[in-house]
Each structure stands twice: as C-alpha cells, then as structure tokens.
Design an enzyme around this catalytic site. Structure first.
Site, PDB file in Angstrom:
ATOM      1  N   GLY A 100       0.746  -1.245   0.187  1.00  0.00           N
ATOM      2  CA  GLY A 100       0.088   0.163   0.040  1.00  0.00           C
ATOM      3  C   GLY A 100       0.754   1.216   0.114  1.00  0.00           C
ATOM      4  NE  ARG A 101       2.914   2.770   5.446  1.00  0.00           N
ATOM      5  CZ  ARG A 101       3.123   3.382   6.923  1.00  0.00           C
ATOM      6  NH1 ARG A 101       3.074   4.707   6.830  1.00  0.00           N
ATOM      7  NH2 ARG A 101       2.971   2.619   7.769  1.00  0.00           N
ATOM      8  CE  LYS A 121       6.012   0.950   5.808  1.00  0.00           C
ATOM      9  NZ  LYS A 121       6.285   0.298   6.797  1.00  0.00           N
ATOM     10  NE  ARG A 198       4.981  -7.792   2.481  1.00  0.00           N
ATOM     11  CZ  ARG A 198       5.075  -6.967   3.220  1.00  0.00           C
ATOM     12  NH1 ARG A 198       4.582  -7.345   4.460  1.00  0.00           N
ATOM     13  NH2 ARG A 198       5.667  -5.888   3.304  1.00  0.00           N
ATOM     14  CG  ASP A 268      -1.019  -8.641   5.704  1.00  0.00           C
ATOM     15  OD1 ASP A 268      -1.821  -9.315   6.818  1.00  0.00           O
ATOM     16  OD2 ASP A 268      -1.017  -7.350   5.742  1.00  0.00           O
ATOM     17  CG  ASN A 269       2.142  -7.259   8.663  1.00  0.00           C
ATOM     18  OD1 ASN A 269       2.232  -6.774   7.418  1.00  0.00           O
ATOM     19  ND2 ASN A 269       1.584  -6.791   9.391  1.00  0.00           N
ATOM     20  CG  ASP A 278       5.486  -4.910   6.999  1.00  0.00           C
ATOM     21  OD1 ASP A 278       6.302  -4.219   6.124  1.00  0.00           O
ATOM     22  OD2 ASP A 278       4.471  -5.433   6.306  1.00  0.00           O
TER      23      ASP A 278
END
Length: 513
Positions: A100-101, A121, A198, A268-269, A278
């Site tokens: 997302g970023r 990031k 991931r 997802d992390n 993350d």
C-alpha cells in the site's frame, strides 16, 4: 550509487499489470502492478546508511543520489512496481491486500553474488493502498529506520534500512484513530531485504486458484532463497515448508531473547524467509509482561501479545500450509509438521533462556525455575533487559536492594525484596550445577543479553528532536544500536521514566504509528 546495476527478475517471471494505474482496485491473477513513485520537489536527506550501501553493492552516496532515495527521476533501466498479496488480519481473512505504501525498484547483486531487494516506503499510492495516499509520516519512518537497524545489530533476522529522507510535504494522519487528524512531516524510507516475499503472496495465488503461478512462486523462492533444498518432486516442497516453519520458530525465539513485540502479526506481515518485517506498532519490552501488546488496535483481545507470538506464528503457518496444500497435497505431513512446531519452538525457547541466565545446558527442574522467574518478573514489574544486566553483577557483596530497585516499575518493600533474595539464592544454586566456570557463564550472558535496546521513549525523544531540525539524539542512538552488547551511553540504559507512561508513542501505539 550504482543504481544502474539494479535488475528486475521478479517482474520478468510473474504475471503483472503494466498499466501504471494507481487507482485502488483488485488486480486478479497478477502478482504485481507497475507504478511510479509520486515524486517530491523539496526532499532533504536525514540519514544515509553508508555501511549497508557498500555491503549490498550500491557504493558510495553522492548528492545527486538523493533524487533516487525519494523516488524522483527514476533511471530508464528501472520499472518500479508494487506487489499484490492477501492475508489474515487479526485472525480474519482480508482478501486481496498488497504493497500500500511500498514500491519496489528491483534487486542488486554485490561482489559476493548476494542479492538484495530495494524498496521505497512512503513514496506514493499504489493500486493496493486501499484509498490511502501511500505516504508515510516522519515518526513511523524514523521508527522503521532505527528499529530495523537495531534488530540487525542485535543479531535478529530483519529487513534493513538504507536511507531516511524528508519529502518536503505534510501528510495528514489521525495517529490514535481518535477523530483528531493532524498535519505531520512526510518522509520516505528506503529499505532492503534479501526478499520481501510474505506468506500473503502464496495465500493470494492459492485463494485465486492460480496454481500455475503458485508453483512458479514456490520454485522461484526455493531456487533463489533456499539453496540448501536439493530434493525433487513433492519432497522439494515439503522440505521448503519445513524450512519456513523452522526459520519462523527461530525468529520468534530471537524476538523473545531481546524482548521484541511486533504488535501486528498478520499473515501479510510474515516473511517467507523468517525476517522481521513491517515495523509498525512494535515495542521493545520495558517491564516484563507476557500479556503486553503495544498496539491499541490489538485491544482488548491482545492477540499479538508478547507471550503469544510463538502461538500466533504457528497459527499463521497453518494458513500458509492451507495455501501450499494444492502443491504438497499431503494433509498428514502438513499436520505433523505443524504439530512438531511447538516442540521445536519450546525447546529453542528454553535453550535461549538458559543462555540468558548463563546456564551451559538445560537440566531437570529448569522449566519450573523459568516459570517461577516469569511470575516474579510480572509480580514485581521488573524491567526485562535491565534485570539480566543486573543479574550479571550478582555476587556475595552486592546489595540486592540497590541492584533491583532501579529495574522495577513499582516500589520494592521488604516483602518484595525478600522474594528477590529467595530467587537469587535459587539462581545461585542452579548456577552451581554448571559444568563451565563462572567467568564462562558471565560471558555467555553478555553475548546473549543486550545492554542497549531501542525503547519507545528514546524513539519519541529522537522524533521530537528531528522535527525541529536537530539530530543529536539520532546520532547517539545510531552509535548505541550498532553496539548493543556494550554500554555506550549510560543515559540510555535506564527503565522508561514515569513521565512517558501515558504519552502516545511511548507505551502504546496504533497501526498508524
């Protein structure tokens, strides 16, 4: 920097969306979407990691390289992209997610043939930003830069940070999700890793029944990051899953060793390489508490509390097992491997505790000793890191009141001090069963227990100072985190001062942190 040597094998192998469209949307049947960093007119470098740059093959920094570090003026040889993945967030299936970023530049190979991925990031929106702006604020960027480097020097597998820069623009964020958004300074971190793959990448392809791409992804991962796997056929994929389980368990034990709490262990992390990835609402442990979570979003359930990280990593591996089942197709093997995870984790956990206490091996009765120690730590609110630092100083001459009052977050009256004295007597008796000398025992503790940890209140002080254009604390923290097993700055080797107990960003944080 040698950015002309950056390659992009990932986007040459897997299906992707090359439209460059940053509108937030689903992108079925692809693993990435091309996207350009937004670009910033007045960037300013805060810190550059020269040692890391040389190590990964980028070379020395020149003033002209600042543009690259914030995603401006990307060379023609680089097609920037963001990856799609899925995940379970707080135990619930969230469907398609993605970077997302974060925007990937590609990978670079150093003189030793080691490959490293490079990623911005905070450089703008991607199709996976979920209606957000893809920017990052200074506070979260400082926290990621410093803690990823701190973990590396502690010896914990992690992504790393190459640079931290102001973007020259303000970003609006509601730090505690309290309905009170504020303008904050924007920043970009360039971070690196052997790979940013991931669990969620595998979950996405499996959930979409894109099994050909799933096979390609697993083979790509094994060929590039698991060279020790030489088996063939189904056994190759079984060995891969067992290796991921072991790396994940080893990471959890390392987190326990240094007192790190991730705060948001969604699938997802979770790194497929067993890296810490993350850095959001994390915290290093102050007072010992198995039920501590630094993430306000994790309340009241405390799913990701310090003492649950091993259990949650196993739950996450179950989800990975489900994703890989179409390839492995052996339920009994997957169940057996996951059930054995607990035994491996707890054996490793107890072995690392032995080292923290200076024991040369695990003996009968040690598990009861550890349980009693945990109870003492929680009851007396003793500081996790400082407790072991003080334990190294124990001898018949020490004043226990003097040693342990400075590591407790509550007043130690006569009754509480007696409990410490009784524990220390038990500890001395246990040390007496060692087959190594007392000097060797102390050296084992010193190699295992850090003198410096990057506490949230120190990060808060550093962020406040950078906000007004100063870097004195930043410079000191970098020196200290690069030497965590030495006491470089005694001012940092203290428990969290009480004035920081209720300040946002010091004790509790949100996912916006």
């Amino acid at each position: 920097m040698n950015i002309e040597n950056i390659k992009q094998p990932f986007i040459k192998i897997f299906p992707g969306d090359f439209s460059g469209n940053t509108i937030q949307r689903n992108t079925p049947k692809v693993l990435f979407s091309t996207v350009d960093p937004v670009g910033f007119e007045k960037p300013e470098l805060i810190v550059f990691n020269e040692k890391l740059s040389e190590e990964i093959g980028l070379g020395k920094f020149e003033e002209k390289d600042l543009d690259f570090l914030v995603g401006n003026n990307i060379p023609e040889n680089i097609q920037t992209y963001a990856t799609a993945y899925a995940g379970h967030q707080f135990g619930n299936w969230a469907g398609q997610l993605g970077d997302g970023r974060a925007i990937l530049a590609g990978e670079i190979t150093n003189d030793s043939s080691k490959k490293t991925e490079i990623q911005w990031k905070g450089a703008g929106a991607t199709p996976y930003s979920r209606h957000a702006d893809g920017r990052a604020v200074l506070r979260s960027s400082v926290r990621e830069y410093l803690m990823s480097e701190a973990m590396f020097h502690l010896g914990v597998p992690t992504t790393r940070a190459l640079s931290l820069s102001f973007t020259g623009e303000d970003v609006v964020r509601d730090m505690m999700y309290s309905g009170n958004p504020q303008k904050e300074k924007g920043a970009v971190v360039v971070r690196t890793a052997e790979s940013f793959l991931r669990f969620g990448h595998f979950e996405l392809m499996s959930a979409q029944q894109e099994y050909d791409t799933l096979y390609k992804l697993v083979n790509f991962t094994i060929d590039n990051y698991y060279p020790e796997i030489t088996s063939e056929g189904i056994q190759k994929y079984k060995d891969f899953f067992e290796s991921v389980c072991k790396k994940t368990a080893d990471l959890m034990v390392e987190w326990f060793r240094v007192g790190f709490v991730h705060g948001v262990m969604n699938t997802d992390n979770m790194s497929i390489l067993g890296l810490t990835i993350d850095y959001g609402p994390y915290s290093m442990m102050d007072e010992y508490d198995l039920n501590f979570t630094p993430n306000t979003t994790d309340l009241p359930g405390r799913r990701y509390a310090f003492g649950k990280q091993g259990q949650i990593s196993q739950w996450n591996l179950w989800q990975l097992a489900n994703a890989l089942h179409p390839i492995i197709k052996d339920e009994q093997f997957l169940e057996k491997t996951l059930n054995e995870f607990g035994d491996y984790f707890w054996k490793s956990h107890d072995n690392i505790l032995c080292k923290k206490f200076g024991f040369d091996q695990l003996l009968d009765g040690d598990e009861e000793f550890f349980t009693n120690w945990q109870g003492l730590m929680q009851e007396l609110k003793l500081d996790y890191t400082l407790f072991f630092n003080q334990l190294e100083k124990i001898d018949d001459e020490n004043d226990l009141k003097f040693l342990f009052e400075r590591v407790s977050y509550i007043f130690l009256d006569t009754e509480k001090l007696l409990k410490i004295e009784n524990f220390i007597n038990t500890y001395k008796a246990r040390i007496g069963r060692n087959l190594i000398s007392n000097e060797e025992s102390i050296n084992l503790m010193k190699k295992t227990n850090p003198k410096f940890i990057l506490r949230n209140f120190l990060l808060y002080q550093c962020i406040e100072e950078i906000n007004i254009g100063k870097t004195n604390i930043l410079d000191k923290l970098i020196t200290a985190l690069e030497n965590p097993y030495k006491e470089i700055n005694s001012e940092f080797s203290i428990k969290r001062p009480s004035e920081y107990d209720d300040i946002s960003g010091c004790s509790m944080l949100s996912c916006s942190s």
